[in-house]
Enzyme design. Structure first.
Site, short mmCIF file in Angstrom:
data_model
loop_
_atom_site.label_atom_id
_atom_site.label_comp_id
_atom_site.label_asym_id
_atom_site.label_seq_id
_atom_site.Cartn_x
_atom_site.Cartn_y
_atom_site.Cartn_z
N LEU A 15 66.65 9.31 -11.88
CA LEU A 15 66.18 7.92 -12.01
C LEU A 15 64.81 8.01 -12.66
O LEU A 15 64.06 8.96 -12.40
CB LEU A 15 66.08 7.27 -10.63
CG LEU A 15 67.39 7.02 -9.87
CD1 LEU A 15 67.12 6.45 -8.48
CD2 LEU A 15 68.31 6.08 -10.66
N ASP A 16 64.49 7.02 -13.48
CA ASP A 16 63.17 7.02 -14.12
C ASP A 16 62.08 6.99 -13.05
O ASP A 16 62.32 6.55 -11.92
CB ASP A 16 63.02 5.77 -15.02
CG ASP A 16 64.01 5.77 -16.16
OD1 ASP A 16 64.47 6.86 -16.55
OD2 ASP A 16 64.32 4.67 -16.66
#
Ligand code: URA
Length: 239
Positions: free
Chosen positions: A103-104
């Site tokens: 996930l960013d």
């Protein structure tokens, strides 16, 4: 499973290989009641009982956690400068954990942390099309027209079209809050899909991956072990 005693102890978090060798030399380890001073000895993790100072040390080949990832933490195992998602798993036994997928840094929500390479490969393989659902907030309302485009597939870069996706408005049409379910996981996938129709994602949270839903009892930064049933469901979902 047969495993060398020093690896067994190091894997279960008793120290580095050299630290556990010292413990073994000092006679602090016994197997089935017999003090063992040879770290090369093979332990049968299903049959033998290994004790450290009288306490049984149960071997776990794999660990599986569900993390509610907070913003500001990177999806990596370790990093010299930044806090990682694996750093948040404070009572892990093993030191070979990694996040299954990324996930960013500014994305929150469901992330599986494990050391099961096969499961990771199966869940992330582009061929398997595992569903991932995100809750997204956008900088402006999403018209029905734009929503339809996102669902049909948009160009997220030259020559690369996203696969069909499912979109639901959280409240009503023209809302800025949506759920998006996708079946692929390219870099900045969700952000780029909305960008393609002129919207900027201002907040993003993953709420499910395959059969696994983010446990709403977990606050940001909290985690729990996956249940046996959840692990089984993940293993089955990609067959
Ligand atoms: N899509 C994104 O754009 N970012 C994420 O973190 C996950 C999916």
């Amino acid at each position: 499973m047969l495993i060398r005693l020093d690896k067994y102890l190091a894997d279960m978090g008793l120290g580095t290989r050299s630290q556990v060798k010292e413990l073994i030399k000092k006679g602090k380890i016994n197997i089935n009641g017999i003090v063992i001073k040879d770290g090369n000895l093979k332990v049968d993790s299903h049959k033998d009982i290994v004790y450290f100072e009288g306490n049984p040390i149960v071997y776990e080949e794999f660990e599986y956690y569900m993390l509610n990832k907070p913003s500001g933490v990177i999806s990596a195992s370790n990093d010299k400068h930044e806090k990682t998602v694996v750093d948040l798993i404070t009572d892990k036994k093993r030191d070979d954990l990694f996040p299954i997928g990324r996930l960013d840094k500014d994305t929150e929500g469901l992330l599986i942390i494990s050391n099961d390479g096969e499961l990771s490969h199966n869940l992330l393989s582009p061929k398997k099309h595992i569903n991932k659902t995100y809750y997204a907030e956008l900088d402006k309302p999403l018209s029905k027209d734009k929503a339809d485009k996102v669902c049909e597939g948009v160009y997220i870069e030259a020559g690369v079209k996203s696969m069909p996706a499912k979109l639901e408005y959280v409240n009503d049409i023209n809302d800025t809050k949506v759920y998006l379910t996708i079946h692929e996981g390219k870099y900045h996938q969700v952000k780029r899909m909305f960008q393609a129709v002129g919207c900027k994602v201002t907040y993003l949270k993953r709420i499910s991956m395959g059969p696994l839903k983010l446990d709403d009892k977990l606050q940001l930064g909290e985690y729990r072990r996956l249940t046996i049933e959840e692990v089984e469901a993940l293993k089955k979902c990609n067959i």
